[in-house]
Scaffold this motif. Structure first.
Motif, PDB file in Angstrom:
ATOM      1  N   LEU A   1      -9.951   7.621  -0.781  1.00  0.00           N
ATOM      2  CA  LEU A   1      -9.332   6.254  -1.003  1.00  0.00           C
ATOM      3  C   LEU A   1      -7.864   6.473  -0.550  1.00  0.00           C
ATOM      4  O   LEU A   1      -7.259   7.452  -0.934  1.00  0.00           O
ATOM      5  CB  LEU A   1      -9.318   5.907  -2.564  1.00  0.00           C
ATOM      6  CG  LEU A   1      -8.735   4.376  -2.739  1.00  0.00           C
ATOM      7  CD1 LEU A   1      -9.942   3.645  -2.325  1.00  0.00           C
ATOM      8  CD2 LEU A   1      -8.747   4.262  -4.258  1.00  0.00           C
ATOM      9  N   PRO A   2      -7.269   5.581   0.311  1.00  0.00           N
ATOM     10  CA  PRO A   2      -5.683   5.730   0.470  1.00  0.00           C
ATOM     11  C   PRO A   2      -4.795   5.741  -0.650  1.00  0.00           C
ATOM     12  O   PRO A   2      -5.084   4.940  -1.684  1.00  0.00           O
ATOM     13  CB  PRO A   2      -5.602   4.532   1.332  1.00  0.00           C
ATOM     14  CG  PRO A   2      -6.778   3.851   1.850  1.00  0.00           C
ATOM     15  CD  PRO A   2      -7.937   4.302   0.978  1.00  0.00           C
ATOM     16  N   ALA A   3      -3.811   6.595  -0.446  1.00  0.00           N
ATOM     17  CA  ALA A   3      -3.059   6.814  -1.821  1.00  0.00           C
ATOM     18  C   ALA A   3      -2.568   5.667  -2.372  1.00  0.00           C
ATOM     19  O   ALA A   3      -2.197   5.627  -3.448  1.00  0.00           O
ATOM     20  CB  ALA A   3      -1.705   7.705  -1.265  1.00  0.00           C
ATOM     21  N   PRO A   4      -1.818   4.673  -1.363  1.00  0.00           N
ATOM     22  CA  PRO A   4      -1.156   3.537  -2.120  1.00  0.00           C
ATOM     23  C   PRO A   4      -2.393   2.628  -3.223  1.00  0.00           C
ATOM     24  O   PRO A   4      -2.110   1.781  -3.812  1.00  0.00           O
ATOM     25  CB  PRO A   4      -1.095   2.297  -0.678  1.00  0.00           C
ATOM     26  CG  PRO A   4      -0.949   3.351   0.354  1.00  0.00           C
ATOM     27  CD  PRO A   4      -1.948   4.519  -0.219  1.00  0.00           C
ATOM     28  N   LEU A   5      -3.675   2.853  -2.874  1.00  0.00           N
ATOM     29  CA  LEU A   5      -4.597   2.154  -3.976  1.00  0.00           C
ATOM     30  C   LEU A   5      -5.038   3.105  -5.137  1.00  0.00           C
ATOM     31  O   LEU A   5      -5.767   2.576  -6.113  1.00  0.00           O
ATOM     32  CB  LEU A   5      -6.028   2.049  -3.105  1.00  0.00           C
ATOM     33  CG  LEU A   5      -5.740   0.941  -1.954  1.00  0.00           C
ATOM     34  CD1 LEU A   5      -7.187   0.941  -0.971  1.00  0.00           C
ATOM     35  CD2 LEU A   5      -5.124  -0.386  -2.141  1.00  0.00           C
ATOM     36  N   HIS A   6      -4.402   4.342  -5.290  1.00  0.00           N
ATOM     37  CA  HIS A   6      -4.686   5.209  -6.374  1.00  0.00           C
ATOM     38  C   HIS A   6      -4.484   4.511  -7.583  1.00  0.00           C
ATOM     39  O   HIS A   6      -5.317   4.470  -8.636  1.00  0.00           O
ATOM     40  CB  HIS A   6      -4.136   6.627  -6.293  1.00  0.00           C
ATOM     41  CG  HIS A   6      -4.930   7.324  -5.066  1.00  0.00           C
ATOM     42  ND1 HIS A   6      -4.716   8.842  -4.983  1.00  0.00           N
ATOM     43  CD2 HIS A   6      -6.007   7.177  -4.221  1.00  0.00           C
ATOM     44  CE1 HIS A   6      -5.293   9.209  -4.006  1.00  0.00           C
ATOM     45  NE2 HIS A   6      -6.124   8.214  -3.515  1.00  0.00           N
ATOM     46  N   LEU A   7      -3.298   3.838  -7.741  1.00  0.00           N
ATOM     47  CA  LEU A   7      -2.838   3.131  -8.954  1.00  0.00           C
ATOM     48  C   LEU A   7      -3.563   2.123  -9.298  1.00  0.00           C
ATOM     49  O   LEU A   7      -4.211   1.879 -10.473  1.00  0.00           O
ATOM     50  CB  LEU A   7      -1.290   3.101  -8.901  1.00  0.00           C
ATOM     51  CG  LEU A   7      -0.743   2.462 -10.344  1.00  0.00           C
ATOM     52  CD1 LEU A   7      -0.970   3.235 -11.431  1.00  0.00           C
ATOM     53  CD2 LEU A   7       0.575   2.184  -9.983  1.00  0.00           C
ATOM     54  N   ASN A   8      -3.931   1.378  -8.383  1.00  0.00           N
ATOM     55  CA  ASN A   8      -4.704   0.119  -8.687  1.00  0.00           C
ATOM     56  C   ASN A   8      -6.487   0.585  -9.209  1.00  0.00           C
ATOM     57  O   ASN A   8      -6.641  -0.066 -10.213  1.00  0.00           O
ATOM     58  CB  ASN A   8      -5.038  -0.504  -7.395  1.00  0.00           C
ATOM     59  CG  ASN A   8      -3.832  -1.096  -6.765  1.00  0.00           C
ATOM     60  OD1 ASN A   8      -3.147  -0.321  -6.421  1.00  0.00           O
ATOM     61  ND2 ASN A   8      -3.742  -2.319  -6.469  1.00  0.00           N
ATOM     62  N   LEU A   9      -6.772   1.673  -8.498  1.00  0.00           N
ATOM     63  CA  LEU A   9      -8.135   2.177  -9.062  1.00  0.00           C
ATOM     64  C   LEU A   9      -8.021   2.658 -10.427  1.00  0.00           C
ATOM     65  O   LEU A   9      -8.612   2.407 -11.478  1.00  0.00           O
ATOM     66  CB  LEU A   9      -8.626   3.232  -8.066  1.00  0.00           C
ATOM     67  CG  LEU A   9      -9.996   3.874  -8.413  1.00  0.00           C
ATOM     68  CD1 LEU A   9     -11.218   2.838  -8.915  1.00  0.00           C
ATOM     69  CD2 LEU A   9     -10.591   4.659  -7.653  1.00  0.00           C
TER      70      LEU A   9
END
Length: 103
Positions: free
Chosen positions: A75-83
């Motif tokens: 998963l792209p790093a910008p989406l880690h917090l969302n996940l």
């Protein structure tokens, strides 16, 4: 990896790549398509998590699951917090209403 989760993840990643490379007036439509696929992916992960026995009780427990780590690896790093946020909601038993997913 669970086949349904993998399929939803692959679609989300494809839509992410398309969205981040798009340079036209249609970028909003591409972003909407990505957002929709991301929440389908989250719903698929939720369905998988709810079938786990025992169910993870903390975010650390959730992050220790091999499949979840595999997801974070691609998963792209910008989406880690969302996940992570969505995983915490799963642990807390909170399911977003459709209109809340897009705010």
């Amino acid at each position: 990896m669970d086949p349904k989760v993998k399929q939803a993840l692959d679609i989300t990643l494809q839509n992410w790549r398309t969205m981040t490379s798009y340079q036209s007036d249609e970028k909003e439509a591409v972003a909407d398509q990505f957002q929709s696929s991301f929440y389908v992916f989250i719903d698929t992960v939720r369905d998988w998590v709810l079938r786990q026995d025992p169910m993870p009780l903390t975010l650390d427990d959730m992050l220790a699951i091999d499949m979840i780590q595999d997801i974070f690896d691609v998963l792209p790093a910008p989406l880690h917090l969302n996940l992570e946020t969505e995983l915490e909601l799963m642990i807390d038993g909170v399911e977003r209403e459709d209109e809340d997913k897009y705010d």
